[in-house]
Design an enzyme around this catalytic site. Structure first.
Site, PDB file in Angstrom:
ATOM      1  CG  HIS A 155      -1.687   1.266   1.411  1.00 23.98           C
ATOM      2  ND1 HIS A 155      -1.717   1.963   2.598  1.00 23.98           N
ATOM      3  CD2 HIS A 155      -2.451   1.971   0.533  1.00 23.98           C
ATOM      4  CE1 HIS A 155      -2.471   3.045   2.455  1.00 23.98           C
ATOM      5  NE2 HIS A 155      -2.923   3.068   1.216  1.00 23.98           N
ATOM      6  CG  LEU A 200       5.390   0.084  -0.688  1.00 29.56           C
ATOM      7  CD1 LEU A 200       4.839  -1.223  -0.114  1.00 29.56           C
ATOM      8  CD2 LEU A 200       4.312   0.770  -1.495  1.00 29.56           C
ATOM      9  CD  GLU A 201       0.481   1.499   5.787  1.00 30.55           C
ATOM     10  OE1 GLU A 201       0.376   1.608   7.018  1.00 30.55           O
ATOM     11  OE2 GLU A 201      -0.473   1.710   5.005  1.00 30.55           O
ATOM     12  CB  VAL A 202       4.968  -5.015   3.155  1.00 35.04           C
ATOM     13  CG1 VAL A 202       4.828  -6.495   2.830  1.00 35.04           C
ATOM     14  CG2 VAL A 202       5.781  -4.296   2.076  1.00 35.04           C
ATOM     15  N   GLY A 215      -0.925   3.541   8.366  1.00 31.68           N
ATOM     16  CA  GLY A 215      -0.951   4.940   7.945  1.00 31.68           C
ATOM     17  C   GLY A 215      -2.345   5.543   7.960  1.00 31.68           C
TER      18      GLY A 215
END
Length: 286
Positions: free
Chosen positions: A117, A128-130, A167
């Protein structure tokens, strides 16, 4: 050379495509809109292969980044097709709201499905969210982190899925409090932006909440500031609850301050992006 497939040719898909191209990957893109072929050609020349037929592009791909509509059924269908067309690729979604477990439900490739994301504009924002689902393998998470880092992101992996990820959960708390303060007549929308921009905005561009409070606590660290200052917040500060059924005054204030037409959108976007580039350039030099 590694090969990436972008599923969806909107802002997110184009931004990821640019990052993959700049990182030296072979890049493919698919979208149901045939007219997008011209835009892809104009933006990337021959660096991105475009087709409306997913089956023509999925074979031999190493990494898939889905950036289509925020609809669960769409994503389940796309990921089911991808699972049948490719046995090894990491299958990542850019969704900002749908849990990976829901996308992967019933999918034989559930161990390869993960959320990647970004935040808008993803061509500039390092975040960047994994987000793994319960069935996502550790190898998939590790590979996703490696790929996103190669693209120039500063990726972070969540330990487990949660609605909104991280986030957006933090963003919601701030936004709901901001709306509530305006609705209570405490402050106008533009002045609230000025306060946040010149306090938390600047501070958090340099350090996150935990590091900021560690520094705020002086040599003794975060424990000092929480025990001596923030400890009273539990009783003295209660977060406001906005009335989401009556937002007309909030809308009016924001429109008056920043506009609601194409010209103000374009100008605001250019200004924001220029400031973001400047912040990032300074941060990278330190």
């Amino acid at each position: 050379m590694s090969t990436a497939l972008l599923v969806g040719g909107g802002l997110i898909g184009f931004s990821f495509a640019r990052r993959f191209v700049d990182a030296g990957w072979e890049v493919r893109m698919t979208d149901v809109r045939e007219e997008l072929a011209g835009a892809v050609k104009d933006e990337f020349g021959d660096a991105v292969r475009f087709s409306t037929a997913l089956e023509e592009l999925a074979d031999g791909v190493d990494f898939v980044q889905e950036a289509g509509p925020e609809k669960l059924e769409f994503k389940r269908e796309i990921f089911a097709r991808l699972a049948s067309l490719n046995d090894t690729a990491v299958l990542a979604s850019s969704t900002s709201a749908i849990l990976p477990s829901r996308i992967a439900e019933g999918n034989p490739a559930a161990d390869r499905i993960v959320i990647g994301h970004p935040f808008t504009p993803p061509a500039l924002m390092p975040v960047l969210e994994v987000v793994p689902g319960p069935a996502t393998s550790p190898e998939t998470v590790e590979r996703a982190l490696e790929v996103y880092a190669e693209l120039g992101f500063e990726p972070s992996a969540l330990k487990k899925e949660i609605p909104g990820f991280v986030g957006n959960r933090i963003q919601k708390v701030i936004m709901w409090e901001a709306i509530s303060l305006v609705q209570q007549g405490v402050i106008d929308a533009k002045d609230l932006d000025t306060i946040v921009r010149n306090s938390l905005g600047l501070r958090y561009a340099a350090t996150g909440p935990f590091e900021s409070n560690r520094l705020g606590g002086g040599p003794d660290g975060i424990k000092s500031i929480i025990e001596h200052i923030a400890g009273a917040w539990d009783t003295e500060l209660v977060a406001g609850v906005p009335d989401m059924s009556d937002l007309d005054e909030v809308y009016a204030q924001v429109d008056a301050a920043y506009g609601n037409d194409e010209a103000t959108f374009e100008a605001g976007t250019r200004r924001r992006n220029a400031l973001l580039r400047g912040f990032l350039d300074v941060r990278e030099s330190h």
